[in-house]
Design a protein around this motif. Structure first.
Motif, short mmCIF file in Angstrom:
data_model
loop_
_atom_site.label_atom_id
_atom_site.label_comp_id
_atom_site.label_asym_id
_atom_site.label_seq_id
_atom_site.Cartn_x
_atom_site.Cartn_y
_atom_site.Cartn_z
N HIS A 277 0.83 -1.21 0.00
CA HIS A 277 0.00 0.00 0.00
C HIS A 277 0.87 1.25 0.00
O HIS A 277 2.07 1.21 0.23
CB HIS A 277 -0.94 0.00 1.22
CG HIS A 277 -0.24 0.22 2.54
ND1 HIS A 277 -0.81 0.95 3.56
CD2 HIS A 277 0.96 -0.19 3.03
CE1 HIS A 277 0.01 0.98 4.61
NE2 HIS A 277 1.08 0.29 4.31
N ASN A 278 0.20 2.37 -0.26
CA ASN A 278 0.79 3.69 -0.09
C ASN A 278 0.51 4.09 1.35
O ASN A 278 -0.58 4.52 1.70
CB ASN A 278 0.15 4.67 -1.08
CG ASN A 278 0.66 6.09 -0.92
OD1 ASN A 278 1.35 6.43 0.04
ND2 ASN A 278 0.28 6.96 -1.86
N ASP A 279 1.50 3.93 2.23
CA ASP A 279 1.26 4.06 3.66
C ASP A 279 0.71 5.43 4.07
O ASP A 279 -0.19 5.54 4.91
CB ASP A 279 2.51 3.71 4.46
CG ASP A 279 3.77 4.41 3.97
OD1 ASP A 279 3.67 5.29 3.09
OD2 ASP A 279 4.87 4.07 4.46
N ALA A 280 1.23 6.50 3.48
CA ALA A 280 0.76 7.84 3.83
C ALA A 280 -0.71 8.01 3.48
O ALA A 280 -1.48 8.63 4.22
CB ALA A 280 1.60 8.90 3.13
N ARG A 281 -1.11 7.46 2.32
CA ARG A 281 -2.51 7.59 1.92
C ARG A 281 -3.43 6.78 2.83
O ARG A 281 -4.52 7.23 3.18
CB ARG A 281 -2.69 7.13 0.46
CG ARG A 281 -4.08 7.39 -0.10
CD ARG A 281 -4.36 8.88 -0.18
NE ARG A 281 -5.78 9.18 -0.30
CZ ARG A 281 -6.28 10.42 -0.34
NH1 ARG A 281 -5.47 11.46 -0.29
NH2 ARG A 281 -7.58 10.62 -0.44
N PHE A 399 7.30 0.55 -6.44
CA PHE A 399 6.48 1.55 -5.76
C PHE A 399 6.34 2.78 -6.64
O PHE A 399 7.31 3.49 -6.90
CB PHE A 399 7.11 1.94 -4.41
CG PHE A 399 6.28 2.93 -3.62
CD1 PHE A 399 5.00 2.60 -3.21
CD2 PHE A 399 6.79 4.17 -3.30
CE1 PHE A 399 4.23 3.50 -2.48
CE2 PHE A 399 6.03 5.09 -2.58
CZ PHE A 399 4.75 4.75 -2.17
N GLN A 400 5.14 2.99 -7.14
CA GLN A 400 4.79 4.16 -7.94
C GLN A 400 5.80 4.42 -9.06
O GLN A 400 6.30 5.52 -9.24
CB GLN A 400 4.65 5.38 -7.03
CG GLN A 400 3.54 5.22 -6.00
CD GLN A 400 2.98 6.52 -5.50
OE1 GLN A 400 3.39 7.61 -5.90
NE2 GLN A 400 1.99 6.44 -4.64
N GLY A 401 6.08 3.37 -9.83
CA GLY A 401 6.95 3.50 -10.98
C GLY A 401 8.43 3.49 -10.66
O GLY A 401 9.26 3.67 -11.55
N HIS A 402 8.77 3.29 -9.40
CA HIS A 402 10.17 3.24 -8.97
C HIS A 402 10.40 1.93 -8.22
O HIS A 402 9.50 1.12 -8.08
CB HIS A 402 10.49 4.45 -8.08
CG HIS A 402 10.43 5.75 -8.80
ND1 HIS A 402 9.23 6.29 -9.27
CD2 HIS A 402 11.40 6.65 -9.13
CE1 HIS A 402 9.49 7.46 -9.86
NE2 HIS A 402 10.78 7.69 -9.80
N THR A 403 11.61 1.76 -7.72
CA THR A 403 11.94 0.57 -6.95
C THR A 403 12.37 0.97 -5.56
O THR A 403 13.29 1.78 -5.38
CB THR A 403 13.09 -0.22 -7.63
OG1 THR A 403 12.69 -0.59 -8.94
CG2 THR A 403 13.42 -1.47 -6.83
#
Length: 669
Positions: A277-281, A399-403
């Motif tokens: 998940h996106n933890d901040a979101r 993660f969001q297009g990155h690693t």
């Protein structure tokens, strides 16, 4: 019954402005607060000495996280969620809360949600942004504790089973209970919150049949390459096979689905699943859900002192709105301190709890993460190194297009600044390269950060991270009556909130109110959310596919609210080329209580976590967008930019700091 078979298997900154101007900036952010309101009380009350909480232990990094900006009021994100300004008015109004939660990370916001859902009158204050500390700096896993399961079994098979059998069995049972609870909570997140969490397959490569030195320091685990398929099936069974099934891949199959893998000496691979998940979101969704349930919850409100009644019990706090400098009192029957690794910084004879009056001890350990380009691994599969050079787990995940690569595990006091030590960055690069065709060099690091996790114990003595519990603990302070909740992990945020709220309800000796959060869908989910949401948005608004996927994956059903701003603002521009973020997301973020430029770049988008240099390059643009929405003066806008440059300068990037300056901020070009 399934356990038995497995036992056989086994901050001086290098800023561009002068020292004096830095002091001036800090003074502007932290004026002497003023009490704006007094309230009637049923018992005599007094305010404790301010020095303990506002001077003695105040983290100097907090000076970089807010600017007195006097923002104008903007509407809340939905009709059912008040604006931040309204939340402040509610906190300052006459009356008394049943529960006041101090801390707006995953745990604190979770407590506010649980208590409000039970019908209690709840206040929750967070000194920074929601998830600005531990909760936004994780490895992004909602995982069920594979490592902790292995550690429990290793302890059971150790010599201690003969020398201290009762203690060893008790430790094993407690650890396995924690793992089982993690499985339950992971299932809750994946099944009830699909707009926030998704399954990520994680590949485990094996290039030998015998591991030496053995993982976790136990000889039985030297056979892990042979036993891994059985171990992962047992892991699946702990969640009643509610997860996608683990499986194995031959060398040829593995290189086909994971072409970046180094095939030299590769024997085979196992694949298992964890939540991601996106933890901040997710943290923001918990906070907004608490607001939907009626909690008065607000970020950038700092507890600076504790109010006690004539019996010495905590009856409220003095709080400061860090966006205006105004101070006010908030009164409550019960106070819950959910400060994570910062807990002990808030304890003392004149603060929320005298540490001598609680058996709970909270230590901190930091973990460093780095981000490298997305082509290092496949877009939809992660990698686990189960035995790093120091005997730990290392995750490499998309993660969001990155690693994303992490994490380290070192003991040290928690702080707000996230400057990662250079030696941590280098170690992560070396370890992550072991199973990849590509050797990762220092120049590929686009961002790096350090976060602190809370480790709890009941002894006052020092303990290494591996000897301190990662399960959560709750303590009621004998002198003040304040509840302290600490420990745990992202996966168990809901369970932690339930446990401490149960204690609060029990202590009030009122009608027992049942927990309702297991049936709640968090903000952004529920009716209107489906797997086709991204395609629906793309067709309705003519969006690029990457943007539509980003909006659906971030906002859930509220992606429609963001997209509606495309028409009302007549602005369809991206924040920056190469990333799917839109400028209208800044407007929407302000309605979701974003107060600073750094809020936007670090948490409402994750740009600072993905690419430090790109993030710094758009600080002026974000400042312009926020200034128009929040009505900042030119002076405030400039101060906000200076603060954003300083804080984001704390992230690691492509260029290392000079040797011996790991704890300083690099010069901002």
């Amino acid at each position: 019954m399934l356990v038995l078979p497995l036992t056989l298997v086994n901050l001086l900154f290098g800023l561009s402005w002068s020292f004096q101007s830095s002091l001036d900036l800090a003074n502007r952010r932290n004026p002497t607060f003023r009490i704006t309101e007094k309230r009637p009380f049923s018992a005599p009350l007094f305010v404790t000495s301010l020095q303990s909480t506002s001077t003695k232990t105040r983290d100097p990094g907090l000076d970089l996280t807010s600017v007195i900006s006097n923002p104008r009021e903007v509407p809340g994100p939905t009709e059912s969620i008040p604006s931040r300004a309204q939340q402040l008015r509610n906190l300052q109004s006459d009356g008394r809360y049943d529960v006041l939660v101090v801390g707006g990370g995953a745990t604190g916001a979770g407590v506010a949600l649980d208590a409000a859902a039970r019908g209690l009158r709840v206040a929750c204050i967070e000194r920074g942004d929601f998830s600005s500390e531990t909760s936004s700096r994780s490895t992004k896993l909602i995982w069920a504790g594979l490592k902790y399961m292995a550690a429990a079994i290793a302890a059971l098979l150790s010599h201690k089973i003969f020398t201290h059998p009762v203690d060893t069995l008790q430790e094993f049972v407690e650890e396995m209970n924690m793992v089982l609870h993690c499985h339950e909570e992971r299932r809750y997140m994946l099944e009830r919150q699909p707009h926030l969490v998704y399954w990520l397959p994680i590949l485990v490569p094996f290039d030998r049949w015998w591991v030496d030195p053995a993982p976790l320091g136990h000889p039985a685990f030297a056979l892990f390459p042979l036993l891994a398929p059985l171990v992962f099936k047992f892991y699946d069974a702990l969640s009643s096979f509610s997860c996608p099934p683990s499986y194995i891949l031959s060398k040829e199959q593995a290189l086909k689905v994971f072409p970046q893998l180094n095939g030299e000496n590769l024997k085979y691979c196992s694949v298992f699943y964890e939540g991601y998940h996106n933890d901040a979101r997710t943290n923001l969704a918990i906070a907004m859900s608490a607001a939907e349930q009626g909690a008065d919850i607000c970020n950038y409100v700092e507890m600076v002192d504790v109010i006690r009644d004539d019996r010495g019990k905590a009856a409220g706090v003095v709080a400061v709105d860090r966006m205006t400098g105004d101070s006010f009192q908030v009164h409550a029957d019960k106070i819950v301190l959910a400060a994570g690794p910062f807990t002990e910084q808030l304890l003392g004879p004149s603060s929320a709890c005298d540490e001598r009056k609680t058996k709970l001890r909270v230590k901190a350990a930091w973990g460093t993460h780095i981000v490298v380009p997305g082509d290092v691994i496949p877009k939809h599969m992660g990698l686990l190194d189960y035995n790093t050079s120091d005997g730990r787990f290392l995750f490499v995940a998309p993660f969001q297009g990155h690693t994303l690569i992490g994490t380290t595990d070192k003991k040290g006091p928690a702080e707000t600044r996230n400057r990662p030590p250079e030696e941590d960055i280098e170690w992560l690069l070396v370890e992550a390269s072991k199973y990849l065709k590509r050797d990762l060099t220092r120049s590929v690091v686009t961002s790096a950060w350090r976060g602190w996790r809370p480790l709890v114990s009941t002894a006052a003595g020092e303990a290494a991270p591996e000897h301190v519990s990662r399960d959560h603990a709750i303590s009621e302070c004998e002198d003040s009556g304040v509840f302290i909740i600490a420990g745990g992990k992202w996966t168990t945020w809901r369970e932690m909130a339930q446990d401490v709220t149960d204690r609060v309800v029990e202590s009030r000796k009122a009608e027992r109110l049942a927990c309702r959060t297991r049936d709640l869908v968090l903000y952004g989910g529920g009716e209107g959310f489906s797997k086709s949401l991204a395609e629906d948005l793309r067709q309705a608004f003519g969006l690029d596919e990457a943007i539509a996927l980003h909006l659906a994956g971030t906002y859930g059903v509220h992606a429609w609210d963001v997209c509606n701003l495309l028409d009302t603002t007549n602005n369809r521009k991206r924040l920056v080329e190469g990333f799917p973020y839109l400028q209208v997301e800044v407007v929407h973020a302000c309605r979701e209580y974003a107060c600073t430029i750094e809020d936007i770049l670090s948490r409402r988008t994750r740009l600072a976590f993905l690419n430090k240099d790109v993030s710094l390059s758009i600080v002026p643009l974000v400042a312009d967008l926020m200034s128009k929405e929040l009505g900042w003066s030119p002076q405030v806008q400039q101060q906000q930019m200076e603060a954003a440059f300083a804080y984001i300068g704390c992230y690691g990037g492509r260029e290392p700091c000079p040797a011996g300056h790991d704890d300083e901020i690099c010069e901002i070009a």
